[in-house]
Write a protein that holds these residues in place. Sequence first.
Motif, mmCIF file in Angstrom:
data_model
loop_
_atom_site.group_PDB
_atom_site.id
_atom_site.type_symbol
_atom_site.label_atom_id
_atom_site.label_comp_id
_atom_site.label_asym_id
_atom_site.label_seq_id
_atom_site.Cartn_x
_atom_site.Cartn_y
_atom_site.Cartn_z
ATOM 1 N N ASP A 27 52.932 44.536 17.509
ATOM 2 C CA ASP A 27 51.527 44.575 17.898
ATOM 3 C C ASP A 27 50.993 46.006 17.908
ATOM 4 O OD1 ASP A 27 51.021 41.762 18.439
ATOM 5 O OD2 ASP A 27 52.466 42.020 20.066
ATOM 6 N N PRO A 28 49.702 46.169 17.596
ATOM 7 C CA PRO A 28 49.110 47.512 17.511
ATOM 8 C C PRO A 28 48.569 48.031 18.842
ATOM 9 C CG PRO A 28 47.550 45.903 16.697
ATOM 10 C CD PRO A 28 48.802 45.147 17.061
ATOM 11 N N TRP A 29 49.455 48.223 19.798
ATOM 12 C CA TRP A 29 49.091 48.753 21.100
ATOM 13 C C TRP A 29 50.339 49.228 21.824
ATOM 14 C CZ3 TRP A 29 51.843 45.680 24.285
ATOM 15 C CH2 TRP A 29 51.977 44.325 23.968
ATOM 16 N N ALA A 30 50.128 49.965 22.909
ATOM 17 C CA ALA A 30 51.186 50.376 23.837
ATOM 18 C C ALA A 30 50.669 50.035 25.234
ATOM 19 C CB ALA A 30 51.454 51.870 23.710
ATOM 20 N N ALA A 31 51.531 49.473 26.081
ATOM 21 C CA ALA A 31 51.072 48.996 27.391
ATOM 22 C C ALA A 31 51.902 49.566 28.529
ATOM 23 C CB ALA A 31 51.122 47.473 27.440
ATOM 24 N N ASP A 38 46.738 50.890 25.559
ATOM 25 C CA ASP A 38 46.133 51.744 24.542
ATOM 26 C C ASP A 38 46.213 51.001 23.216
ATOM 27 O OD1 ASP A 38 45.654 53.958 26.154
ATOM 28 O OD2 ASP A 38 47.532 54.941 25.636
ATOM 29 N N ILE A 39 45.073 50.766 22.592
ATOM 30 C CA ILE A 39 45.082 50.194 21.250
ATOM 31 C C ILE A 39 45.580 51.296 20.324
ATOM 32 C CG2 ILE A 39 43.701 49.140 19.430
ATOM 33 C CD1 ILE A 39 44.060 47.450 22.072
ATOM 34 N N ALA A 40 46.524 50.963 19.479
ATOM 35 C CA ALA A 40 47.199 51.973 18.671
ATOM 36 C C ALA A 40 47.586 51.388 17.313
ATOM 37 C CB ALA A 40 48.451 52.463 19.392
ATOM 38 N N THR A 41 48.039 52.266 16.466
ATOM 39 C CA THR A 41 48.658 51.840 15.220
ATOM 40 C C THR A 41 49.886 52.710 15.018
ATOM 41 O OG1 THR A 41 48.286 51.305 12.900
ATOM 42 C CG2 THR A 41 47.299 53.340 13.703
ATOM 43 N N GLU A 42 50.705 52.319 14.118
ATOM 44 C CA GLU A 42 51.927 53.068 13.843
ATOM 45 C C GLU A 42 52.791 53.241 15.082
ATOM 46 O OE1 GLU A 42 51.230 56.691 11.676
ATOM 47 O OE2 GLU A 42 49.966 55.680 10.217
#
Length: 154
Positions: free
Chosen positions: A48-52, A63-67
């Motif tokens: 998934d494109p986030w960190a929690a 945080d919505i994220a990529t990579e």
Amino acid sequence: MAAIRIEKRKPCGTVRRVWRAEVLGFDEWGDWFSVPDGAGVLLLPVADPWAAWFRHDGSVRVDIATEVIAAAPVSSFVDLDLDVVRDADGAVRALDRDDFVHRSPSYPSAWVDLAWEAWEDVQHDIARFTEPFGTAADRWLERAPRPVARRLSA
């Protein structure tokens, strides 16, 4: 527990924040880390494109994220400005939309599309306590140090 370095990067590639985290383990949701100062646990998901961040008080910040790259000795993710927070009382807030709109013209279009979709999905899932935003973090929080109460001097 093994320690690794976590890097929160800006879309241009520069490092925004760095911290040392203890590896707690891995489950179907991804890699779990104990974060400094008893702040709770960090989940870097499998796909998934986030960190929690899950806190001991029941609050969650995403945080919505990529990579998202979870690999020792350095794990990192690119923060795309959009955030979702569920407070300890269950209230959900979507944050930083204006920042994202302002900065997104400089991002690859695939990142922009991914970020908007992830932001909507996370708002939906976090409000409904859909896993991993339900009880998935509980067993990891049990292993993580709690915040230390600080006394104010008189």
